[in-house]
Design a protein around this motif. Structure first.
Motif, PDB file in Angstrom:
ATOM      1  N   ASP A 280     -38.667 -69.240  35.213  1.00 48.24           N
ATOM      2  CA  ASP A 280     -37.526 -68.331  35.333  1.00 48.24           C
ATOM      3  C   ASP A 280     -37.539 -67.258  34.251  1.00 48.24           C
ATOM      4  O   ASP A 280     -37.198 -66.110  34.504  1.00 48.24           O
TER       5      ASP A 280
ATOM      6  N   LYS B 269     -33.884 -67.747  38.200  1.00 45.42           N
ATOM      7  CA  LYS B 269     -32.558 -68.256  37.836  1.00 45.42           C
ATOM      8  C   LYS B 269     -31.737 -67.251  37.032  1.00 45.42           C
ATOM      9  O   LYS B 269     -30.517 -67.208  37.146  1.00 45.42           O
ATOM     10  N   TYR B 270     -32.373 -66.455  36.221  1.00 40.91           N
ATOM     11  CA  TYR B 270     -31.659 -65.514  35.356  1.00 40.91           C
ATOM     12  C   TYR B 270     -31.491 -64.183  36.063  1.00 40.91           C
ATOM     13  O   TYR B 270     -32.122 -63.180  35.728  1.00 40.91           O
ATOM     14  N   SER B 271     -30.632 -64.186  37.077  1.00 40.18           N
ATOM     15  CA  SER B 271     -30.422 -63.006  37.912  1.00 40.18           C
ATOM     16  C   SER B 271     -29.038 -63.057  38.529  1.00 40.18           C
ATOM     17  O   SER B 271     -28.429 -64.125  38.611  1.00 40.18           O
TER      18      SER B 271
ATOM     19  N   ASP C 220     -28.550 -62.457  41.673  1.00 35.09           N
ATOM     20  CA  ASP C 220     -28.764 -63.146  42.955  1.00 35.09           C
ATOM     21  C   ASP C 220     -28.510 -64.649  42.804  1.00 35.09           C
ATOM     22  O   ASP C 220     -27.840 -65.249  43.638  1.00 35.09           O
ATOM     23  N   TYR C 221     -29.041 -65.226  41.754  1.00 32.92           N
ATOM     24  CA  TYR C 221     -28.875 -66.665  41.530  1.00 32.92           C
ATOM     25  C   TYR C 221     -27.428 -67.012  41.236  1.00 32.92           C
ATOM     26  O   TYR C 221     -26.899 -68.015  41.720  1.00 32.92           O
ATOM     27  N   SER C 222     -26.763 -66.179  40.442  1.00 31.93           N
ATOM     28  CA  SER C 222     -25.394 -66.503  40.037  1.00 31.93           C
ATOM     29  C   SER C 222     -24.378 -66.358  41.158  1.00 31.93           C
ATOM     30  O   SER C 222     -23.311 -66.952  41.089  1.00 31.93           O
TER      31      SER C 222
ATOM     32  N   LYS D 171     -25.141 -67.015  44.419  1.00 30.36           N
ATOM     33  CA  LYS D 171     -25.623 -67.848  45.514  1.00 30.36           C
ATOM     34  C   LYS D 171     -24.584 -68.797  46.023  1.00 30.36           C
ATOM     35  O   LYS D 171     -23.844 -69.404  45.360  1.00 30.36           O
TER      36      LYS D 171
END
Length: 133
Positions: free
Chosen positions: A14, A125-127, A129-131, A133
């Motif tokens: 990540d 994970k550090y984006s 988009d991930y947060s 989801k």
């Protein structure tokens, strides 16, 4: 026993994707920013390698190289944002610099590989988009 240097962990992958997004996005911004400044100054003279007119070509390049680069750096809509970047770099490689030696078109080749990789891997994970989801 395998050294920890040769093991991949989720966090290292990540962090690697974050670094890749930030470096590639900021490097591409250096191409998009002057085009945005040019357009804001009222000049729309630009090359027309794909035959849609120089003004539209300039705006498409700004969309890809400036706006989509910011989205990639943030990790927001990353897989969608890299599509215009891939298309722009393919045009640069195969059309704009078609007659140039590889050393001239090498950066568009590398950018294409980076953005295609991000298309397949996603932003990590550090984006944003991930947060969300």
């Amino acid at each position: 026993m395998k050294s920890s240097l040769f093991r991949s962990t989720a966090i290292s992958l990540d962090l690697g994707l974050l670094l890749l997004r930030l470096v590639a996005g900021s490097a591409m911004l250096t191409h998009g920013w002057p085009k945005l400044e040019k357009a804001l100054a009222g000049s729309t003279q630009f090359a027309d390698p794909i035959g849609v007119g120089p003004e539209l070509t300039l705006y498409l390049a700004i969309l890809a190289e400036f706006l989509c680069s910011l989205l990639v750096m943030l990790g927001f809509a990353t897989r969608v944002a890299v599509i215009p970047l891939i298309a722009t770099m393919l045009v640069a490689f195969f059309i704009v610099h078609s007659a140039d030696p590889f050393a001239i078109k090498e950066s568009s080749f590398i950018f294409t590989g980076i953005f295609a990789s991000l298309f397949f891997t996603g932003p990590g994970k550090y984006s944003l988009d991930y947060s969300i989801k």
